[in-house]
Design an enzyme around this catalytic site. Structure first.
Site, short mmCIF file in Angstrom:
data_model
loop_
_atom_site.label_atom_id
_atom_site.label_comp_id
_atom_site.label_asym_id
_atom_site.label_seq_id
_atom_site.Cartn_x
_atom_site.Cartn_y
_atom_site.Cartn_z
N LYS A 1 53.08 -128.51 -12.46
CA LYS A 1 54.42 -127.58 -12.63
C LYS A 1 54.62 -126.77 -11.29
O LYS A 1 55.42 -126.56 -10.57
CB LYS A 1 54.66 -127.28 -13.98
CG LYS A 1 56.03 -126.70 -14.14
CD LYS A 1 56.31 -125.06 -13.88
CE LYS A 1 55.04 -124.31 -14.44
NZ LYS A 1 55.31 -124.04 -16.02
N GLY B 114 66.96 -126.64 -23.67
CA GLY B 114 67.16 -125.27 -22.98
C GLY B 114 66.18 -124.43 -23.21
O GLY B 114 66.25 -123.16 -22.63
N ILE C 212 60.70 -125.53 -20.26
CA ILE C 212 60.42 -126.80 -19.64
C ILE C 212 61.68 -127.41 -19.03
O ILE C 212 61.75 -127.65 -17.87
CB ILE C 212 59.84 -127.98 -20.51
CG1 ILE C 212 58.55 -127.59 -20.91
CG2 ILE C 212 59.62 -129.34 -19.72
CD1 ILE C 212 57.39 -128.38 -21.73
N ARG D 41 72.29 -127.78 -26.37
CA ARG D 41 72.99 -127.81 -27.39
C ARG D 41 73.74 -126.64 -27.95
O ARG D 41 74.72 -126.42 -28.55
CB ARG D 41 72.19 -128.50 -28.75
CG ARG D 41 71.00 -127.80 -28.99
CD ARG D 41 70.30 -128.54 -30.18
NE ARG D 41 69.09 -127.88 -30.67
CZ ARG D 41 68.37 -128.23 -31.60
NH1 ARG D 41 68.70 -129.35 -32.05
NH2 ARG D 41 67.18 -127.50 -32.01
N ARG E 103 66.47 -119.70 -25.62
CA ARG E 103 66.60 -118.95 -27.08
C ARG E 103 65.43 -118.26 -27.21
O ARG E 103 64.37 -118.78 -27.06
CB ARG E 103 66.97 -119.90 -27.84
CG ARG E 103 67.32 -119.41 -29.42
CD ARG E 103 68.09 -120.52 -30.26
NE ARG E 103 67.16 -121.35 -30.65
CZ ARG E 103 66.14 -121.47 -31.55
NH1 ARG E 103 65.95 -120.31 -32.19
NH2 ARG E 103 65.43 -122.61 -31.65
N THR F 21 48.66 -121.52 -22.29
CA THR F 21 47.14 -121.61 -22.29
C THR F 21 46.47 -120.32 -22.35
O THR F 21 45.33 -120.59 -22.84
CB THR F 21 47.23 -122.07 -20.57
OG1 THR F 21 47.25 -123.46 -20.78
CG2 THR F 21 45.78 -121.72 -20.05
N ALA G 284 55.69 -115.99 -18.47
CA ALA G 284 56.85 -116.20 -17.32
C ALA G 284 57.39 -117.40 -17.39
O ALA G 284 56.86 -118.65 -17.57
CB ALA G 284 56.11 -115.80 -16.01
N HIS H 94 57.77 -98.44 -2.18
CA HIS H 94 59.08 -98.73 -1.39
C HIS H 94 58.77 -99.49 -0.03
O HIS H 94 57.86 -98.93 0.60
CB HIS H 94 59.73 -97.34 -1.22
CG HIS H 94 61.15 -97.45 -0.55
ND1 HIS H 94 62.01 -98.00 -1.45
CD2 HIS H 94 61.71 -97.25 0.76
CE1 HIS H 94 63.16 -97.93 -0.68
NE2 HIS H 94 62.94 -97.59 0.53
P1 NDP Z 1 60.86 -124.99 -26.37
O1 NDP Z 1 60.58 -125.11 -27.66
O2 NDP Z 1 60.79 -124.11 -25.56
O3 NDP Z 1 62.60 -125.71 -25.97
C1 NDP Z 1 63.08 -126.83 -26.63
C2 NDP Z 1 64.43 -126.87 -26.38
O4 NDP Z 1 65.02 -127.88 -26.82
C3 NDP Z 1 65.32 -125.86 -27.03
O5 NDP Z 1 66.37 -125.53 -26.09
C4 NDP Z 1 65.88 -126.57 -28.13
O6 NDP Z 1 67.05 -126.08 -28.83
C5 NDP Z 1 66.10 -127.75 -27.69
N1 NDP Z 1 66.16 -129.01 -28.75
C6 NDP Z 1 65.17 -129.08 -29.93
N2 NDP Z 1 65.42 -130.05 -30.40
C7 NDP Z 1 66.43 -130.74 -30.01
C8 NDP Z 1 67.13 -131.83 -30.18
N3 NDP Z 1 67.06 -132.52 -31.43
N4 NDP Z 1 68.38 -132.08 -29.61
C9 NDP Z 1 68.61 -131.50 -28.46
N5 NDP Z 1 67.93 -130.23 -28.25
C10 NDP Z 1 66.94 -129.86 -28.62
O7 NDP Z 1 60.21 -126.55 -25.88
P2 NDP Z 1 59.92 -126.83 -24.46
O8 NDP Z 1 59.46 -128.34 -24.67
O9 NDP Z 1 60.69 -126.31 -23.37
O10 NDP Z 1 58.33 -126.22 -23.96
C11 NDP Z 1 57.38 -126.29 -25.20
C12 NDP Z 1 56.45 -125.15 -25.06
O11 NDP Z 1 55.66 -125.20 -24.06
C13 NDP Z 1 57.19 -123.55 -25.00
O12 NDP Z 1 57.56 -123.36 -26.02
C14 NDP Z 1 56.14 -122.87 -24.52
O13 NDP Z 1 55.35 -122.14 -25.32
C15 NDP Z 1 55.18 -123.89 -23.71
N6 NDP Z 1 55.68 -123.80 -22.12
C16 NDP Z 1 55.30 -122.52 -21.44
C17 NDP Z 1 55.56 -122.55 -20.09
C18 NDP Z 1 55.36 -121.31 -19.48
O14 NDP Z 1 54.63 -120.31 -19.63
N7 NDP Z 1 55.90 -120.86 -18.01
C19 NDP Z 1 56.05 -123.65 -19.41
C20 NDP Z 1 56.42 -124.80 -20.18
C21 NDP Z 1 56.24 -124.90 -21.41
P3 NDP Z 1 67.37 -124.79 -29.60
O15 NDP Z 1 67.23 -123.66 -28.55
O16 NDP Z 1 68.91 -124.76 -29.91
O17 NDP Z 1 66.44 -124.93 -30.77
#
Ligand code: NDP
Length: 452
Positions: A51, A176, A179, A199, A205, A311, A341, A435
């Site tokens: 990524k 949202g 990822i 959604r 969030r 990680t 981040a 600066h």
């Molecule tokens: P997240 O849990 O961060 O986000 C999931 C998203 O999908 C939320 O916006 C959620 O909405 C939405 N969602 C969940 N279920 C549904 C559904 N049934 N229909 C529609 N939308 C839905 O998961 P990710 O997959 O983005 O990442 C997983 C984890 O991986 C992260 O929590 C993080 O810990 C780790 N990660 C860390 C990174 C980094 O450090 N840079 C990079 C990538 C991943 P809602 O908010 O409404 O629940």
């Protein structure tokens, strides 16, 4: 009772590899590790590392544009996905080799196959071999979750994004979180026409509201077609691509639809529940503060426990497990003030409490500055960065820091040291600015923007 191994680790990702290496090389334990796919796990093979390399690749587009304002005669030409993909996978293979060699050098016996738990002290490999171990460590990570709806099988996940045969012209990203937002910016930067559905009312969030809003604004002005309050109803394969019907009438056809709607712990078929290991609602392994499960000889670290799914946290959990079990020094992994981040364009770096969380706990001052940074201002871009501190009115301690800016990931790492040490706002103020930088704002904000 004698065992084949002192420790059998299931899963060769960040947490499992660290625990196996330390237990073997520093504690002298007899250790085996089984990995069913590629050594390195999600972070190295299909997560953080590829990524971030894609983030770097996508960053050249605005850089080429800005270069002209700085006097360079440049034409950006086309992005060659297949050249990048070849180089990317060569790098992943190199890293996988390093992980495998380091484990071997540490004296860990590696099984390149799936292992499942048979009982408190026994694991079975896919080839039928059975081994006993004094301790078993489950470090099997997580996998993307895609909700069920008509046509959901047409969606890809982040796993497949590194393996695409060609870059799509037009794609939809659903979700949202980390990822979804990261890939929306990456693909947009690579020249793909990106639409993102989320959604809820605002992406990311759980992060600071002002910072989330700032990221969303920058993503939108950068070219991502972000539709909040929007979800997919159904998807259908057509000769033109994947036709998507949405809840808000934003129906369209895309070459690729990527779902990033969360990740689930990898515990299916692992034999854990049968062995008496308590699992949570999402299938996560329930552990205590020392990563011990309900079966005393079985421990678990990393995403499979669904604590803080990052990680560096998995690595710390693996190290704390070895301290506790193999050095006789009970050690709890420290989950407090973990900085992270989001590699969007621009990045979001964050540590500590959000304004919303802090306000619930105690009286606070908020220092916040949004401004156009020198580098892109000169090039005529409208980019804005955000520097924000949340301060306790009582103790003066900085409770949270949120940065939206290019390289915010690098900045927040350093701010996190001060905050972890308990720095006060006055400690920040005593620090002379560097600066001209963007981050000097963190030590020059004199008047609270809000008091709550
Ligand atoms: P997240 O849990 O961060 O986000 C999931 C998203 O999908 C939320 O916006 C959620 O909405 C939405 N969602 C969940 N279920 C549904 C559904 N049934 N229909 C529609 N939308 C839905 O998961 P990710 O997959 O983005 O990442 C997983 C984890 O991986 C992260 O929590 C993080 O810990 C780790 N990660 C860390 C990174 C980094 O450090 N840079 C990079 C990538 C991943 P809602 O908010 O409404 O629940």
């Amino acid at each position: 009772m004698s065992f084949d191994y002192d420790l059998f680790v299931i899963g060769g990702g960040s947490g499992g590899v660290r625990a196996a290496r330390l237990a073997s090389s520093e504690a002298g334990a007899k250790v085996a590790l089984a990995e069913e796919y590629r050594m390195g796990g999600t972070c190295v093979i299909r997560g953080c590392v590829p990524k971030k390399l894609m983030v770097f690749a996508s960053g050249y587009t605005p850089a080429f544009e800005d270069a002209r304002a700085y006097g360079w005669d440049v034409t950006s030409g086309a992005f060659d996905w297949s050249r990048f993909k070849t180089n990317l996978h060569a790098e992943l293979t190199r890293l996988e080799g390093i992980y495998t060699r380091n484990l071997g050098n540490a004296g860990v016996e590696i099984f390149h196959t799936r292992a499942v738990v048979k009982d408190a002290h026994t694991v079975e490999l896919a080839n039928g071999q059975v081994f006993t171990a004094k301790h078993i460590l489950v470090a099997t990570g997580g996998r993307p979750f895609v909700p069920e709806f008509p046509g959901s099988d047409l969606a890809v996940t982040s796993n497949e994004m590194f393996l695409l045969d060609a870059l799509p012209k037009k794609m939809l990203i659903v979700g949202g979180g980390f990822i979804a937002c990261e890939f929306a910016c990456i693909m947009n930067g690579l020249g793909v026409d990106v639409t993102q559905f989320y959604r809820g009312a605002q992406v990311l969030r759980g992060f600071d509201d002002e910072a989330r809003g700032h990221v969303a604004d920058q993503m939108t002005s950068g070219g991502v077609n972000l539709h909040v309050g929007t979800d997919v109803v159904s998807m259908k394969k057509t000769p033109d691509g994947i036709a998507v019907k949405s809840t808000t009438g934003h129906d369209d056809t895309y070459d690729v639809v990527m779902y990033a709607t969360g990740r689930n712990p990898n515990t299916d078929g692992l034999g854990l529940a049968e062995a008496g290991v308590k699992l949570g609602r999402k299938g996560e392994v329930v552990v205590d503060d020392y990563s011990q499960t309900s079966v005393p000889s079985i421990y678990a670290v990393g995403d499979v426990t669904d604590r803080i799914n990052l990680t560096p946290v998995a690595i710390r959990e693996g190290a704390a497990f070895v301290e506790t079990v193999f050095h006789g020094r009970p050690t709890k992994p420290d989950h407090d003030l973990v900085a992270s981040a989001v590699f969007t364009q621009p990045e979001l770096g964050t540590v500590g409490l959000t304004e919303e969380e802090a306000r619930e706990r105690e009286p606070i001052e908020v220092y916040s500055a949004a401004f156009r940074p020198m580098q892109t201002l000169f090039a005529g871009r409208e980019d804005r960065v955000l520097m924000k501190l949340i301060v306790s009115r009582e103790t003066r301690k900085v409770l949270g820091c949120h940065i939206v800016a290019p390289n915010a990931g690098e900045m927040i790492q350093l701010a996190a040291i001060a905050i972890k040490m308990g720095a006060t706002k006055e400690d920040f103020d005593r620090t002379v600015a560097v600066h001209p930088t963007m981050s000097e704002e963190l030590v020059t904000m004199k008047t609270p923007t809000r008091v709550a």
